[in-house]
Design an enzyme around this catalytic site. Structure first.
Site, PDB file in Angstrom:
ATOM      1  N   GLU A  69       0.919  -1.299   0.242  1.00 53.55           N
ATOM      2  CA  GLU A  69      -0.013   0.424   0.146  1.00 53.55           C
ATOM      3  C   GLU A  69       0.669   0.960  -0.034  1.00 53.55           C
ATOM      4  O   GLU A  69       0.161   2.453   0.821  1.00 53.55           O
ATOM      5  CB  GLU A  69      -0.910   0.265   1.094  1.00 53.55           C
ATOM      6  CG  GLU A  69      -2.246   0.869   1.240  1.00 53.55           C
ATOM      7  CD  GLU A  69      -2.780   1.213  -0.213  1.00 53.55           C
ATOM      8  OE1 GLU A  69      -3.150  -0.444  -0.890  1.00 53.55           O
ATOM      9  OE2 GLU A  69      -3.503   1.655  -1.011  1.00 53.55           O
ATOM     10  N   GLY A  70       1.542   1.035  -0.475  1.00 55.16           N
ATOM     11  CA  GLY A  70       3.451   1.962  -0.587  1.00 55.16           C
ATOM     12  C   GLY A  70       3.635   2.302   0.123  1.00 55.16           C
ATOM     13  O   GLY A  70       3.529   2.323   0.662  1.00 55.16           O
TER      14      GLY A  70
END
Lengths: 546, 262, 398
Positions: free
Chosen positions: A369-370
């Site tokens: 998620e990053g």
């Protein structure tokens, strides 16, 4: 009646906790982790409407869901992370996977697919990442070729592959990002569609209870109505629209995982007697390995909740705030889990105790998620614009606000938070004037320092407003003490790290910079730091008994 | 058929610990729960509801945060909730509490059966149920392991010393429930929790129920606490520590010395 | 609510002492809220005596006409034998003491059928009078019938105090009666005493390590229930006969609303009768799980004892409720009591402190259980006791 009030949220969380207590024992998790097996029965049971129906939170009420607000979703995420991050990821993947439908789907698509997910308890997967396109999603190669009939697009053939997809091997519905002629686009693909295969479950360092698998698409045909939004090229926009939201969920994961690890260590320390007394009574042990983590957890919690409440009003955006929350909470959770092992010594190092597994699990939250590095850059880019647009006043104004707050509420550390913001403003200004942002490393570090500054500021403001964030175990007085500790440490980090970087590229005279970031004032505020930390340690001993 | 279930929000005394140095209760961070005996009584009522379609009203007396247990009861399947909340009730012993609850029941009006847990885990008196039954002028049946009703009469398995009795009783009646061993309370699904928000909860004061203020609070309580004190210490015995083996050996030695083994 | 005077220095000790979370610090002063039950725990905790209970109500009725300590005698009838439940004799013994201190009579109340055969034995435990309600209608306990009978007797003869056994019958009858008479009732007392002409009932309070003295200055009769084995029985008037007063009291129509269809008695092995066992081993939270209790079962088998549990272990679902030892469970007076992994909160210790030899095992050297132990082991019962079992087997030559 769409919203869930606090009482309802607490009921849901209690039910989740009781479910886990009755159905997901530590022993069961340990065995699944050892065998690298997915507890698919548990996931399905959690989706069962009569048991929990946890996925219903992300589905609007009109399609049979619960129209969960950001607050209950992040709190459920935190609780899930405390149970097992792998299971949490399995649930979260459904949230993530259905997001493109939520933000980009037509009313007919939403009705069709949400009803299906809600009523048939379908697991969903989010198919974006590829072998050569992780952080750099722009390089994606999976393509969707148009299939036309009589001049009209009737469908698409998808060819390519995806890697490391959560729920990849077990989902029923997949949202897949592919390059259509008009640009990157999301497509809905159901399991069993000819040409669509799933690879074996990965052998991972952690979150082994989460199914992670590659996907292979060999001219997989989907009808045109499976193109989300019925318009090509909206893929990235649709993905980015929910970043604030999804980053907040993973922030809650980092918080929950870190808390679970440290709390385990603290309970142990209350009982473990060495050198005449329990470890929890020893100052060195607490201040090095336990207490600072709780300070950061509560700062993270205040910030996450603050962002969540704004998302509930605005319903979109806040991507930078989401990134700040995610970066801070996951990195804090990761370090906490590391120290939890250290705190438990030999016991922490064996598989019989849960902390080594939590450490392995929490690491992923800094990656998916990053990654932390991508988020540092994202945060930097977002705030750099603000700094430029305001001609360097963006953080000065916030500092002034906190200085005024300090006059009214001198016990929340607003003065140190203000000093940190002023130091940051000066550092950013130096970067602008000396064009230092051409050093990529500096942009990473600025992202980190910006997060520290903003979170310290929000924590101080929340404490001044008398807010005890829901889910916190602490009273307002203790939170204020933590805010004072956090603000001092953040200001010091901003000033010293910032100086180090700027001096490192030879961009300013050392003495002048020292004065400009006002390290002297920041240091003066340090008086009382240990006393405050000791007070927090005492509170921890009171709340978390052996 | 109308059933009223009396419930109470209590601290989770299984988690309350005592500070070994001061002997004081440590309540910080102890969650509040639905009294487990009441939770069980509610499940019994819900079983009757599923067979007869009875309406269940849950009644609780407590501060405003006790709404949480009413909401839990609604999420589990009760139909309506009533919270009796008023400063006038502060300091009530069981007589005054039972009077207030009974007065609220009279305001609720229709009932065939009242179920309560046999006692609250924070008070441990087991008195409020029978005292309520008196105030309402109805029969009582205490320490029931199970109850069932078809709306005409109550059938119950009631505990007695060394065994139990099978009882048949006319309605209306108040029954107090004892928990079975290894009782695992049921918890509502997310959907049920969400939908509970739509069910009505009324909050009544002493004035709303027309309570005689001389019969509630301190004035309505015949008992008084005259003092609180720590238990007298015995002379502390011999303390033994060491390795597991050493302690086990010493233990066996003591058993021999005190003639519990030859 | 509790009253806070100017002496309050805002130390916050009362806040953490309050069992109900009814106190908080606002602007460095203690402020009570609606959760206050006037238990008075904070009053003694305050280091500067800034807290007090409000003075009780004005009217002081003349209660001198209420005289006599009564004891409700329960008849045990298990289908095989009929006898006076021993707790009745324990209450008569204690009641005799209270009556002597008050300078009043001790009276027994016996309700049942065929009770004449018990009157001599009841007399020998010190009763001056016995009120007898004898008849077939009273053979089985019935709330309405017994409440009516007791209420009639009490309103006719005006006792100062009435003691009940804390049995299923006692705990059904006493509160119903207390409600009707507007009398103060204290449940599960661990001690009874007299002060200023009042009966003081002592019981553990609020699940914590404190005892409370409860009194009932303005209402009569003063009522209390007491569990078996709390008091010892002794024949204080051997050979003497009390004055028997037979009261023919009719049974009200309401009695017919509750009907016993059948009675069942459980088979209880000797080993399982906790309250009569000579050796009792109990496990608490520290035993953690079923495996922990399995060790206790082994130890009990080797020693010939019974296994019980603390409240915490019961709440964790590790043992059935019948095994609970403590104030709201079984009170034991064993020759040997072993407390394994039990912290020793007062509501547990009051249930065991009459035992002869008490051995405690707990990881926490400061656990209150050690205050009542003859021998205290600071360690993990789960690891020590299996080795003890082995040691015993060796000693027995196994």
């Amino acid at each position: 009646m769409a919203k869930n009030d606090l009482t309802t949220r607490n009921l849901m969380l209690d039910s989740l906790k009781q479910y886990a207590k009755n159905r997901i024992s530590h022993e069961f998790i340990r065995q699944q982790d050892a065998k690298n097996e997915i507890p698919l029965d548990i996931l399905k049971e959690m989706y069962d409407h009569d048991v929990l129906g946890v996925h219903l939170l992300l589905i609007p009420e009109e399609y049979g869901g619960l129209s969960g607000q950001t607050t209950e979703i992040y709190r459920v995420c935190e609780q899930l992370a405390r149970i097992d991050l792998g299971i949490a990821t399995g649930v979260f993947a459904t949230f993530l996977g259905s997001d493109p439908i939520n933000v980009g789907g037509t009313p007919e698509q939403k009705a069709k697919w949400f009803k299906k997910i809600a009523q048939e308890n379908k697991l969903v997967a989010y198919g974006a990442t590829e072998a050569d396109a992780g952080s750099d999603l722009v390089s994606l190669r999976t393509r969707a070729d148009r299939v036309e009939k009589d001049g009209k697009i009737v469908g698409y053939k998808i060819t390519g592959s995806k890697m490391w997809i959560s729920n990849g091997g077990v989902a029923d519905i997949y949202t897949v990002l592919a390059l259509a002629p008009g640009g990157p686009s999301w497509f809905i693909v159901e399991k069993g569609t000819p040409g669509f295969t799933q690879d074996a479950h990965e052998d991972k360092h952690g979150i082994r209870l989460s199914n992670t698998a590659g996907l292979a698409f060999d001219e997989v045909y989907v009808p045109a109505e499976n193109l989300i939004g019925l318009e090509e090229g909206k893929g990235f926009l649709q993905a980015q629209a929910v970043f604030g939201y999804t980053r907040l969920m993973v922030a809650a994961f980092g918080l929950g995982g870190g808390e679970e690890a440290i709390e385990t260590a603290l309970h142990y320390a209350q009982q473990r007697v060495q050198a005449g007394g329990p470890l929890a009574q020893k100052q060195g042990f607490m201040l090095k390995l336990i207490t600072p983590h709780y300070v950061r957890f509560e700062a993270a919690r205040a910030y996450i909740d603050w962002v969540a409440k704004q998302l509930e009003i605005n319903n979109h955006g806040l991507a930078t705030e989401g990134a700040i929350a995610k970066l801070y909470a996951t990195e804090s959770g990761n370090k906490a889990a590391e120290d939890a092992i250290q705190a438990m010594g030999g016991f922490g190092y064996t598989k019989e105790f849960p902390v080594e597994k939590i450490k392995r699990d929490v690491k992923i939250t800094c990656i998916y998620e990053g990654t932390s590095e991508v988020l540092e850059m994202t945060i930097f880019r977002g705030r750099w614009q603000e700094h430029l647009k305001s001609r360097g006043q963006y953080y000065i104004k916030q500092a002034e606000e906190l200085e005024a707050l300090h006059a009214q509420h001198p016990d929340v550390g607003a003065d140190s938070a203000a000093l940190g913001l002023r130091a940051l403003a000066r550092i950013l200004e130096d970067c602008r004037m000396q064009k230092l942002t051409r050093h990529q490393y500096i942009t990473f570090m600025l992202g980190d320092l910006i997060s520290e500054a903003e979170i310290a500021a929000v924590f101080a403001k929340q404490c001044a407003a008398g807010i005890v964030t829901e889910g916190s175990r602490f009273d307002l007085g203790s939170l204020k003490t933590m805010s004072r500790v956090n603000a001092r440490l953040s200001a010091f980090k901003i000033a010293t790290e910032g100086m180090k970087l700027i001096l490192g590229v030879g961009a300013a005279p050392a003495q002048e910079l020292l004065q400009a970031v006002n390290l002297a004032a920041i240091n003066e505020k340090m008086v009382g730091l240990i006393e405050d930390e000791d007070a927090v340690s005492a509170k921890l001993r009171e709340i978390f008994k052996g | 058929m109308n059933i009223i279930v009396c419930i109470k929000q209590v601290p989770d005394t299984a988690q309350v610990q005592i500070d070994p140095k001061t002997g004081n209760l440590i309540r910080a961070g102890v969650p509040s729960i639905l009294n487990p005996y009441d939770h069980y009584a509610l499940e019994k009522a819900l079983a009757i509801k599923s067979r007869t379609g009875a309406k269940i009203t849950v009644l609780s007396m407590g501060p405003s945060q006790a709404v949480a247990v009413l909401r839990l009861a609604l999420a589990l399947g009760a139909d309506e909730g009533v919270l009796l909340s008023d400063r006038a009730f502060a300091g009530s012993d069981t007589w005054a509490t039972a009077y207030a609850l009974a007065t609220a029941v009279k305001k609720i009006g229709q009932y065939d059966l009242i179920l309560c847990g046999q006692m609250a885990i924070d008070g441990d008196t087991a008195q409020t149920g029978p005292e309520m039954a008196y105030h309402l002028g109805i029969s009582q049946l205490t320490f029931c392991e199970s109850v069932d009703s078809d709306g005409q009469r109550l059938m119950a398995k009631k505990l007695m010393e060394g065994g139990h009795q099978i009882i048949e009783a006319d309605l209306p009646i108040l029954a107090t429930m004892t928990m079975p061993a290894n009782y695992q309370p049921k918890y509502p699904s997310f959907l049920a929790a969400h939908q509970a928000q739509d069910k009505p909860i009324s909050i009544w004061t002493a004035a709303d129920i027309g309570a005689d203020l001389h019969k509630v609070g301190l004035e309505g309580s015949p008992t008084r606490v005259s003092r609180i004190f720590p238990p007298a210490g015995r002379e502390k015995g011999e303390m033994i520590s060491g390795s597991t083996e050493e302690m086990a050996a010493k233990f066996v030695e003591i058993l021999k010395k005190e003639s519990f083994i030859k | 609510m509790i009253q806070v005077s100017e002496k309050c220095v805002g130390c916050g000790k009362c806040v953490s002492t309050c069992p109900f979370g009814a106190l908080s610090l606002v602007n460095k002063k203690a402020v009570p809220n609606a959760s206050c039950t006037m238990c008075g725990a904070c009053v003694s905790a305050c280091p500067v005596k800034a807290l007090s209970l409000p003075a009780a109500g004005a009217a002081k009725k003349d209660l001198s006409a209420y005289k006599g300590v009564w004891v409700f005698i329960e008849i045990l009838d298990d289908g095989k034998t009929q006898k006076v439940r021993p707790v009745g004799f324990e209450l008569l013994t204690k009641g005799r003491e209270l009556a002597d201190q008050l300078g009043q009579e001790l009276c027994a109340v016996v309700i049942g059928q065929g009770i004449v055969k018990f009157l001599a034995e009841i007399s020998s435990y010190g009763a001056d009078k016995i009120y007898a309600v004898n008849g077939p209608a009273y053979r089985e306990y019935n709330t309405a019938a017994y409440t009516h009978a007791m209420s009639t007797l009490i309103q006719k003869y005006n006792p100062a105090a009435v003691l009940f056994p804390s049995t299923f019958i006692g705990r059904d009858l006493a509160p119903r009666l207390a409600a009707e008479l507007f009398a103060g009732l204290t449940a599960d007392c661990t001690n009874l005493s007299v002060a200023d002409g009042l009966v003081i009932s002592t019981r553990p309070a609020f699940g914590g390590n404190i005892l409370a003295d409860i009194k009932c200055p303005d209402f009569r009769p003063q009522m209390a229930t007491v569990r078996p084995n709390v008091f010892k029985k002794s024949v204080t008037r051997p050979g003497q006969m009390a004055k028997i007063i037979s009261e023919p009291i009719g049974v009200p129509a309401e009695a017919g609303k509750v009907r016993i269809l059948s009675k069942h008695f459980d088979e209880v092995t000797e080993l399982e009768k906790l309250d009569e066992a000579e050796i009792v081993i109990a496990g608490g939270r520290g035993m953690k799980d079923a495996a922990g209790f399995a060790v206790l079962d082994e130890l009990a088998t080797e020693l010939g004892g019974a296994v019980g549990a603390s409240r915490a272990a019961i709440d964790m679902g590790l043992q059935p409720k019948e095994k609970q030892i403590g104030q709201s469970g079984v009170t034991i007076a064993a020759k040997l009591y072993i407390a394994a992994g039990i912290s020793g909160a007062v509501q547990h210790t009051v249930g065991v402190e009459h035992s002869d030899v008490i051995i405690g095992i707990n990881k926490d050297a400061n656990a209150p259980i050690f205050n009542i132990c003859k021998y205290g082991f600071v360690g993990d019962a789960r690891t020590i006791l299996p080795k003890v079992v082995d040691g015993i087997k060796k000693a027995k030559g196994k």
